[in-house]
Scaffold this active site. Structure first.
Site, PDB file in Angstrom:
ATOM      1  N   SER A  24       3.265   4.678  19.289  1.00 46.44           N
ATOM      2  CA  SER A  24       1.848   4.511  19.159  1.00 46.44           C
ATOM      3  C   SER A  24       0.817   5.070  19.944  1.00 46.44           C
ATOM      4  CB  SER A  24       1.222   3.205  19.204  1.00 46.44           C
ATOM      5  OG  SER A  24       0.505   2.426  18.812  1.00 46.44           O
ATOM      6  N   ARG A  76      -7.238 -10.049  17.146  1.00 48.87           N
ATOM      7  CA  ARG A  76      -5.189  -9.765  16.885  1.00 48.87           C
ATOM      8  C   ARG A  76      -4.635  -9.657  15.127  1.00 48.87           C
ATOM      9  NH1 ARG A  76      -2.405  -6.664  19.967  1.00 48.87           N
ATOM     10  NH2 ARG A  76       0.311  -7.589  20.049  1.00 48.87           N
ATOM     11  N   ASP A  94       5.323   2.850   7.863  1.00 50.96           N
ATOM     12  CA  ASP A  94       4.138   2.650   8.721  1.00 50.96           C
ATOM     13  C   ASP A  94       2.627   2.885   7.974  1.00 50.96           C
ATOM     14  OD1 ASP A  94       2.090   3.233  10.503  1.00 50.96           O
ATOM     15  OD2 ASP A  94       3.121   3.919  12.254  1.00 50.96           O
ATOM     16  N   HIS A 136       4.624   0.138  11.880  1.00 54.26           N
ATOM     17  CA  HIS A 136       4.396   0.221  13.294  1.00 54.26           C
ATOM     18  C   HIS A 136       5.122  -0.533  14.175  1.00 54.26           C
ATOM     19  CE1 HIS A 136       2.161   3.329  15.727  1.00 54.26           C
ATOM     20  NE2 HIS A 136       1.766   1.934  16.254  1.00 54.26           N
ATOM     21  N   ASP A 137       5.635  -1.325  14.310  1.00 53.24           N
ATOM     22  CA  ASP A 137       6.185  -1.892  15.644  1.00 53.24           C
ATOM     23  C   ASP A 137       7.919  -1.439  14.912  1.00 53.24           C
ATOM     24  OD1 ASP A 137       4.398  -3.480  16.548  1.00 53.24           O
ATOM     25  OD2 ASP A 137       4.770  -4.880  15.916  1.00 53.24           O
TER      26      ASP A 137
END
Length: 468
Positions: free
Chosen positions: A203, A272, A409, A443-444
């Site tokens: 990232s 968030r 992602d 993405h994680d």
């Protein structure tokens, strides 16, 4: 006469039905819908008014601190009169200090990537670091920092400005990823590490690892960039902009000067929630949550109702007082501005060199009348010119490079990982390895897929044939 009476009768019957419907609809007094999610926000607001304020550097403990005492000129011409970098390490540095790996973090991570005797809590990359793992601490000395601009022990907006005795807040200088990396290399100087075995990151950490190899090619032995980019693209910029707007719209934000008052907790929670949507993938959530509701036997609610909503609410609730709002603004803006192109790197260096110390430089922001219109902006460079500039920016990045992308992602799509691999190859790097993972975690994935991500990293770090 009879027709008239019949018509009048029909009108009277219609009026009676209307009145009856009105009586039925009025019924008993209506109760307003309940909003437990807003009740919780209001309760936290009252608690924060009573104090104490959050202490971000207490969220993570057990780190070491490097203090840089000389002035540090930032790319956008701001000056820090010294700074601290929080860092943690695992493994043993060998005699010639050639086995060090620098792990670069994402936006909001701390230096606590793995547990150790000073902090036994699991780190954010716990399963990737340790004996026999992807970053094998029997072989390597692994270092991880909290980035400059962060709030977990490194100097950032929540720190006290030694020049004024007050917290920096939004007087803190704007930062770039290049600034963050240059600060890290001051730490490496302090540790006596002249050349890294590898620079590793995912990232924003992947931005840093690529930047480290481009700024200091002679000091980076290998490069690992996971789910990152060579330059930030409009989609990810737009998503981070939305997060910052949500945060700055919180009445408690007070232009960043909230440290002696209530934190902008609602804005942080919304920011968030937006971010969390970009970190995972739709296919994962289909399997994990589907369209299931928290309490299907109850009427629908405007507060979290579907399981996916309760998940987002929980994740954002946990985060909103764990990280400094100004750090989120500054570090996310550094991500937006990241561009490894030669012209950008040279311009930033020129700006730094033009700074005369002790002469304050206020950040400049274009107003709406000065903004470049979309047509003008799009005609500045052709795709070929952009590519050539990127290739020139990594011309000296010739060390073995591993680039990992994840097909699911949406924040850093695989197209951007291919772009990194392509520009490195076009720049003359013959040792570029590119993997594209078919994982559903979005993405994680770099935090979750220990088997595939870990195996790729381990192979790259330990393959002796790569250096020949």
């Amino acid at each position: 006469m009879l027709r008239t009476l019949a018509t009048a009768g029909r009108h009277m019957a219609a009026r009676s039905r209307v009145h009856a419907l009105r009586r039925m609809s009025s019924g008993p007094p209506k109760s307003a819908m309940s909003f437990p999610c807003i009740d919780r926000l209001e309760s936290r607001q009252r608690d924060l008014l009573a104090g104490p304020e959050p202490t971000y550097d207490k969220v993570v403990t057990g780190y070491s601190t490097y203090t840089h005492h000389a002035p540090f000129v930032c790319d956008h011409m701001g000056v820090l009169h010294g700074f601290d970098i929080a860092y943690e390490s695992w493994g043993t540095l060998n005699a010639d200090k050639s086995n060090a790996i620098l792990v670069h973090t994402g936006l909001s991570a701390s230096s606590h990537a793995h547990s150790h005797e000073k902090n036994m809590n699991p780190g954010w990359w716990e399963k990737f670091i340790g004996p026999g793992r992807a970053l094998d601490t029997d072989k390597f000395f692994v270092v991880c920092t909290n980035v400059l601009g962060g709030c977990y022990g490194s100097t950032g907006p929540a720190s006290v400005d030694p020049q004024t005795g007050e917290r920096f807040a939004t007087t803190f200088p704007l930062l770039t990823v290049n600034d963050i990396v240059r600060a890290q290399f001051h730490l490496l100087d302090h540790l006596g590490i002249q050349k890294l075995h590898a620079s590793v990151g995912a990232s924003m950490g992947g931005m840093q690892s690529l930047c480290a190899a481009a700024l200091h090619p002679e000091r980076v032995g290998r490069l690992v960039s996971i789910s990152a980019c060579a330059r930030s693209h409009p989609y990810s910029i737009a998503l981070r902009f939305a997060q910052r707007q949500a945060l700055m719209s919180d009445p408690n934000f007070n232009r960043g000067f909230y440290y002696d008052s209530v934190q902008p907790h609602v804005g942080m929670k919304l920011a968030r929630a937006i971010a969390t949507v970009t970190y995972r993938s739709g296919p994962e959530w289909e399997l994990r949550f589907g369209r299931r509701r928290r309490a299907p036997e109850l009427p629908p609610a405007l507060c979290p109702d579907f399981l996916i909503e309760t998940y987002l609410d929980h994740q954002s609730e946990r985060f909103c007082l764990q990280y400094d709002a100004n750090s989120l603004l500054y570090v996310s803006k550094a991500m937006d501005m990241f561009d490894v192109s030669r012209s950008v790197t040279e311009r930033l260096a020129c700006q730094r060199e033009s700074v005369v110390l002790d002469e304050p430089v206020a950040p400049v922001c274009l107003n709406e009348h000065e903004q470049m219109d979309a047509g003008e902006a799009s005609s500045v460079e052709t795709d070929e010119e952009i590519l050539e500039d990127l290739v020139s920016g990594v011309r000296n990045v010739l060390q073995p490079a591993l680039v990992l992308g994840v097909q699911s992602d949406i924040l850093f799509p695989v197209k951007q990982q291919r772009e990194i691999a392509d520009i490195l190859r076009k720049a003359g790097n013959k040792r570029v390895t590119y993997y594209e993972l078919d994982a559903m975690y979005g993405h994680d994935t770099f935090l979750i897929d220990v088997v595939n991500v870990g195996a790729a990293i381990k192979g790259h770090l330990e393959n002796e044939h790569l250096i020949k």
